[in-house]
Design a protein around this motif. Sequence first.
Motif, PDB file in Angstrom:
ATOM      1  N   GLU A 169       0.795  -1.222   0.000  1.00 38.49           N
ATOM      2  CA  GLU A 169       0.000   0.000   0.000  1.00 38.49           C
ATOM      3  C   GLU A 169       0.830   1.276   0.000  1.00 38.49           C
ATOM      4  OE1 GLU A 169      -2.760  -0.433   3.223  1.00 38.49           O
ATOM      5  OE2 GLU A 169      -3.658  -2.246   2.355  1.00 38.49           O
ATOM      6  N   SER A 185      -3.389  -7.427  -9.372  1.00 36.95           N
ATOM      7  CA  SER A 185      -3.445  -7.754  -7.952  1.00 36.95           C
ATOM      8  C   SER A 185      -4.072  -9.127  -7.757  1.00 36.95           C
ATOM      9  CB  SER A 185      -4.258  -6.702  -7.203  1.00 36.95           C
ATOM     10  OG  SER A 185      -5.609  -6.730  -7.632  1.00 36.95           O
ATOM     11  N   GLY A 187      -6.052  -9.690  -4.674  1.00 37.90           N
ATOM     12  CA  GLY A 187      -6.937  -9.596  -3.536  1.00 37.90           C
ATOM     13  C   GLY A 187      -8.376  -9.957  -3.840  1.00 37.90           C
ATOM     14  N   GLU A 190     -13.169  -7.546  -0.886  1.00 38.27           N
ATOM     15  CA  GLU A 190     -13.002  -6.654   0.267  1.00 38.27           C
ATOM     16  C   GLU A 190     -11.624  -5.998   0.247  1.00 38.27           C
ATOM     17  OE1 GLU A 190     -13.076  -6.853   5.176  1.00 38.27           O
ATOM     18  OE2 GLU A 190     -13.604  -8.623   3.978  1.00 38.27           O
ATOM     19  N   THR A 191     -10.599  -6.795  -0.032  1.00 42.41           N
ATOM     20  CA  THR A 191      -9.243  -6.255  -0.085  1.00 42.41           C
ATOM     21  C   THR A 191      -9.097  -5.264  -1.235  1.00 42.41           C
ATOM     22  OG1 THR A 191      -8.367  -8.313   0.840  1.00 42.41           O
ATOM     23  CG2 THR A 191      -6.807  -6.868  -0.282  1.00 42.41           C
ATOM     24  N   ARG A 194     -10.635  -1.825  -0.429  1.00 40.67           N
ATOM     25  CA  ARG A 194      -9.791  -1.010   0.450  1.00 40.67           C
ATOM     26  C   ARG A 194      -8.579  -0.462  -0.297  1.00 40.67           C
ATOM     27  NH1 ARG A 194      -5.530  -2.496   3.254  1.00 40.67           N
ATOM     28  NH2 ARG A 194      -6.018  -4.726   3.071  1.00 40.67           N
ATOM     29  N   LYS A 195      -7.931  -1.309  -1.065  1.00 40.35           N
ATOM     30  CA  LYS A 195      -6.718  -0.878  -1.759  1.00 40.35           C
ATOM     31  C   LYS A 195      -7.015   0.121  -2.871  1.00 40.35           C
ATOM     32  CE  LYS A 195      -3.937  -4.986  -0.718  1.00 40.35           C
ATOM     33  NZ  LYS A 195      -2.841  -4.328   0.012  1.00 40.35           N
TER      34      LYS A 195
END
Length: 264
Positions: A169, A185, A187, A190-191, A194-195
């Motif tokens: 991050e 990515s 993720g 949910e991940t 956020r990212k």
Amino acid sequence: MDAFKADQRPIRLGVQIAPQHAPYAAIREAAAISEDLGADIIFNWDHFYPLSGEPDGLHFESWTILAAWAEQTNRIEIGPLVNCNTYRNPNLQADMARTIDHISDGRFIFGTGSGWFERDYDEYGYEFGTVGSRLDALAADLPTIRDRWTKLNPAPTRDIPILIGGGGEKKTLRLVAEHADIWHSFGDVETMTRKLGILEQHAAEVGRDVSEIELSNELRGRDEKTADELLEVGVRLFTIGVTGPTYDIDTVRRWIAWRDAHNG
């Protein structure tokens, strides 16, 4: 997040053909079949040893395969998922990328990252360093690579797309905001949510329009429901990995059908 959710890019499918546990003829055939089926991109990876299965099994080098694919194929884009920045001088990386860009008539994607597989470094005599030092090297080298592209003769056929892989991050997403056309990515939804908020912050700090960045994620171990959820948060490039000794082309067909159903 709204910039990503509103992305009107078509959904694309990349096939990562792992260059392991198979003779080169099988790798070449998997690339040809992927193009014939209508996949958008074929990737390999930049390692020197298998990442799964027999540690000392059959394995081939990334960039020489990419040059061969550039000559072999006609439509599909090609690239590493991802190049290891610390194996090679940045100016050399730029020149290699430009050359494959020309061989392929403008179908090369420069996928890059900071590297992580320690055996590669130890066996081939590179300094492994730390996660931080490798990311710092990537941060230092990306401007050099981009600058070299402006000096080469002949110049690249297009602005070579830069794909950056990873999810750190503080450093990686900052590099994505500064340099990437594609962020790859791993993720979950949910991940990713956020990212993506963090990526938007980095983009604002460097004066970049975050909507310029295509979001990429992988399909390994996932079903269509999860892919649909990733689509809802803005992912437009999906990658599916296949590996030797027998490349799973049925899985490629399945995900091409999913892509086509959404693209209409």
